[in-house]
Design an enzyme around this catalytic site. Structure first.
Site, PDB file in Angstrom:
ATOM      1  N   SER A 125       0.832  -1.197   0.000  1.00 40.61           N
ATOM      2  CA  SER A 125       0.000   0.000   0.000  1.00 40.61           C
ATOM      3  C   SER A 125       0.876   1.260   0.000  1.00 40.61           C
ATOM      4  CB  SER A 125      -0.966  -0.050   1.195  1.00 40.61           C
ATOM      5  OG  SER A 125      -1.997   0.885   1.084  1.00 40.61           O
ATOM      6  N   ASP A 157      -6.400  -3.356  -1.869  1.00 44.02           N
ATOM      7  CA  ASP A 157      -5.199  -3.130  -1.064  1.00 44.02           C
ATOM      8  C   ASP A 157      -4.509  -4.443  -0.689  1.00 44.02           C
ATOM      9  OD1 ASP A 157      -3.680  -2.684   1.548  1.00 44.02           O
ATOM     10  OD2 ASP A 157      -4.264  -0.628   1.079  1.00 44.02           O
TER      11      ASP A 157
END
Length: 284
Positions: free
Chosen positions: A38, A161
């Protein structure tokens, strides 16, 4: 000896790793292998490009634009974080704060970033060679928080994510042949991840992707397993861990530039405090 770097995600909490990565650049510390999740992946790319200070600008200067992180962005794009703005408008070669794509490609370090396949709920590990100049969808994919961002399409697959499937990819780094690891965490050592709140909300929002829902449901368990593995490796002398030495009232969606600066400065402080031990670890 193959030495790897693992950088945890955490949205705006990643100002901490930005400080440490800038100090790595100052002291010419390099790694054979890097993997980031991320925002941790985004920070690592700027580090691999040798662009000191670039990450900090994203946590302080660019943060004020509503296209970055706002309800306005959510209404306009369907994503609370404006991923296209952050990793397109700002990051592209003609953007306000372009990343040095050529420098990343010339850097000899391996680089990977996990993204969660929305359908299967499993991790796909994109490499730097999956990144195309001025097309940073793979980076957007690892940053697309479920429930707060739309999934990102890459090669006919949709991704969320990477933290859902592999929050702290220590085991993956070991599987890729790393002998020793430097791990940068986004939370203090006493942090214990709790089950995700608001399950009825994200269950409804992600109804098309039951495996992603399952991954979110079990994320706190997998997260703790990665923390436990990291602690074991640290005791064995195979891992060196950075974690915030102070608690700052800052979360994933912080928009307080002054507090972001403090967290960045804490990363710099923690690095300076431990730099001697780090160098000894890297030289063994």
């Amino acid at each position: 000896m193959k030495i790897g770097l693992v950088v945890e995600g955490g949205g705006m909490k990643c100002a901490y790793s930005a400080g440490i990565l800038d100090k790595f650049l100052d002291d010419h510390i390099q790694f054979d292998y890097c993997i980031g999740v991320s925002a941790g992946a985004a920070n690592t790319l700027s580090y691999l490009a040798g662009q000191r200070g670039r990450n900090l600008r994203f946590y302080t200067e660019h943060l004020s634009d509503p296209r970055y992180l706002s309800v306005h962005s959510l209404i306009r794009t369907g994503s609370l974080f404006g991923l296209q703005y952050i990793y397109g408008t700002l990051t592209n070669s003609d953007g306000k704060d372009p990343i040095d794509y050529d420098a990343i490609m010339k850097n000899p370090a391996e680089f990977y970033m996990p993204a969660t396949d929305a359908v299967t709920g499993t991790a796909t590990y994109f490499s730097k060679y999956d990144i195309v100049r001025d097309d940073y969808r793979t980076l957007m994919a690892t940053c697309a928080l479920p429930g707060f961002c739309r999934p990102v399409q890459v090669n006919h697959h949709y991704y969320y994510d990477g933290g859902v499937a592999d929050s702290i990819p220590v085991q993956h780094a070991l599987d890729d042949g790393c002998d020793k690891l430097v791990v940068i965490l986004s939370n203090p050592r006493d942090f214990v991840k709790q089950p995700e709140a608001h399950r009825p909300i994200y269950k409804r929002m992600l109804h098309k992707y039951p495996k992603t829902i399952e991954g979110i449901d079990h994320r706190h368990i997998n997260y703790q397993a990665s923390i436990d593995l990291t602690a074991k490796l640290e005791k064995e002398g195979k891992a060196f861990v950075f974690a915030p030495s102070k608690h700052l009232n800052l979360g994933t969606f912080s928009k307080d530039a002054a507090l972001e600066q403090k967290l960045y400065d804490l990363g710099v402080f923690d690095y300076k405090t431990q730099s001697g031990k780090l160098l000894a670890f890297l030289q063994k």
